[in-house]
Write a protein that holds these residues in place. Structure first.
Motif, PDB file in Angstrom:
ATOM      1  N   CYS A 191       0.828  -1.202   0.000  1.00  0.00           N
ATOM      2  CA  CYS A 191       0.000   0.000   0.000  1.00  0.00           C
ATOM      3  C   CYS A 191       0.865   1.256   0.000  1.00  0.00           C
ATOM      4  O   CYS A 191       0.618   2.201  -0.769  1.00  0.00           O
ATOM      5  N   CYS A 192       1.885   1.291   0.844  1.00  0.00           N
ATOM      6  CA  CYS A 192       2.780   2.452   0.905  1.00  0.00           C
ATOM      7  C   CYS A 192       3.564   2.609  -0.392  1.00  0.00           C
ATOM      8  O   CYS A 192       3.817   3.739  -0.843  1.00  0.00           O
ATOM      9  N   PHE A 193       3.955   1.493  -0.995  1.00  0.00           N
ATOM     10  CA  PHE A 193       4.678   1.556  -2.264  1.00  0.00           C
ATOM     11  C   PHE A 193       3.809   2.185  -3.355  1.00  0.00           C
ATOM     12  O   PHE A 193       4.249   3.080  -4.086  1.00  0.00           O
ATOM     13  N   VAL A 194       2.579   1.719  -3.467  1.00  0.00           N
ATOM     14  CA  VAL A 194       1.659   2.262  -4.484  1.00  0.00           C
ATOM     15  C   VAL A 194       1.343   3.728  -4.184  1.00  0.00           C
ATOM     16  O   VAL A 194       1.321   4.569  -5.085  1.00  0.00           O
ATOM     17  N   ALA A 195       1.107   4.038  -2.908  1.00  0.00           N
ATOM     18  CA  ALA A 195       0.809   5.422  -2.528  1.00  0.00           C
ATOM     19  C   ALA A 195       1.986   6.341  -2.834  1.00  0.00           C
ATOM     20  O   ALA A 195       1.787   7.477  -3.293  1.00  0.00           O
ATOM     21  N   GLY A 196       3.205   5.873  -2.592  1.00  0.00           N
ATOM     22  CA  GLY A 196       4.378   6.678  -2.906  1.00  0.00           C
ATOM     23  C   GLY A 196       4.480   6.996  -4.380  1.00  0.00           C
ATOM     24  O   GLY A 196       4.805   8.125  -4.775  1.00  0.00           O
ATOM     25  N   ASN A 197       4.193   6.007  -5.219  1.00  0.00           N
ATOM     26  CA  ASN A 197       4.199   6.238  -6.662  1.00  0.00           C
ATOM     27  C   ASN A 197       3.102   7.209  -7.081  1.00  0.00           C
ATOM     28  O   ASN A 197       3.316   8.096  -7.909  1.00  0.00           O
ATOM     29  N   SER A 198       1.925   7.028  -6.503  1.00  0.00           N
ATOM     30  CA  SER A 198       0.804   7.917  -6.820  1.00  0.00           C
ATOM     31  C   SER A 198       1.057   9.335  -6.316  1.00  0.00           C
ATOM     32  O   SER A 198       0.742  10.318  -6.992  1.00  0.00           O
ATOM     33  N   PHE A 199       1.643   9.435  -5.135  1.00  0.00           N
ATOM     34  CA  PHE A 199       1.901  10.739  -4.513  1.00  0.00           C
ATOM     35  C   PHE A 199       2.928  11.548  -5.306  1.00  0.00           C
ATOM     36  O   PHE A 199       2.849  12.772  -5.405  1.00  0.00           O
ATOM     37  N   THR A 200       3.931  10.872  -5.874  1.00  0.00           N
ATOM     38  CA  THR A 200       4.999  11.572  -6.602  1.00  0.00           C
ATOM     39  C   THR A 200       4.909  11.359  -8.113  1.00  0.00           C
ATOM     40  O   THR A 200       5.900  11.500  -8.828  1.00  0.00           O
ATOM     41  N   TRP A 201       3.734  11.037  -8.596  1.00  0.00           N
ATOM     42  CA  TRP A 201       3.562  10.658 -10.007  1.00  0.00           C
ATOM     43  C   TRP A 201       4.024  11.747 -10.975  1.00  0.00           C
ATOM     44  O   TRP A 201       4.672  11.469 -11.976  1.00  0.00           O
ATOM     45  N   ASP A 202       3.700  13.000 -10.686  1.00  0.00           N
ATOM     46  CA  ASP A 202       4.078  14.087 -11.594  1.00  0.00           C
ATOM     47  C   ASP A 202       5.401  14.745 -11.211  1.00  0.00           C
ATOM     48  O   ASP A 202       5.802  15.756 -11.793  1.00  0.00           O
TER      49      ASP A 202
END
Length: 207
Positions: free
Chosen positions: A64-75
């Protein structure tokens, strides 16, 4: 809760939470509603929130944290905004050094030789080459932070393997021990040494 449900739920929570956190933080920063200290600590707060939430729901907090990190820093906006502060680098360095000091004390050196040195070496090389490079080269046009194929080549190759891999190998061994079958003993013997060999290989080539 089945593992498929855990994966889907953890992924969904991480993706949605990371996206909402990024949009909310960006709006708050633009409107002047957040001070610098709170802005810099937002990623840590997000991680702690997700770990607590996943623990309550019984899902996979690391995924969950891995996916959230990618989503959080996507741009790539958050990284650009914080690159001059040195906070992320300082935290990453502190946590990484602590982990790898610990990892150096638990490497099963004797298992590397007993399970076959050449087979282990081939496995390490193949895992590091194919685990992310092909998919990143094929999909880099969809990732805003990666602009050229050269960036994708570097990002695909430079993917250190560490904390999560060791954690999951220990968790896998625990699950196997809790649910034994005819092959469980042999699998349990192989999982941890192979993962440690891959992490050690990553330390050498990426370090």
């Amino acid at each position: 809760m089945t593992w498929v449900y855990q994966v889907l739920l953890s992924t969904a929570i991480g993706a949605v939470t990371g996206y909402l956190a990024r949009k909310t933080l960006r709006y708050a920063e633009t409107a002047g509603w957040v001070d610098k200290e709170s802005f810099l600590s937002s990623s840590i707060t997000l991680a702690l929130l997700l770990v607590g939430l996943c623990t309550i729901l019984g899902t996979d907090d690391i995924l969950c944290c891995f996916v959230a990190g990618n989503s959080f820093t996507w741009d790539d906006w958050f990284r650009v905004e914080t690159e001059d502060t040195g906070l992320q680098e300082t935290m990453n360095g502190l946590l990484s050094m602590s982990f790898f000091i610990y990892f150096g004390t638990i490497i099963p050196w004797s298992s590397f030789a007993s399970e076959g040195k050449w087979q282990m070496l081939v496995a390490v090389v193949l895992i590091m080459v194919v685990r992310r490079l092909p998919i990143l080269m094929a999909s880099y046009r969809l990732i805003p932070a990666i602009r050229t194929w050269q960036d994708a080549l570097f990002a695909g190759w430079f993917g250190p393997i560490g904390v999560s891999a060791v954690f999951y190998s220990i968790e896998t061994k625990k699950q196997i021990d809790d649910h034994p079958d005819s092959n469980s003993g042999r699998v349990a013997e192989l999982v941890y040494p192979i993962v440690c060999a891959v992490v050690f290989g990553s330390v050498i080539v990426h370090g």
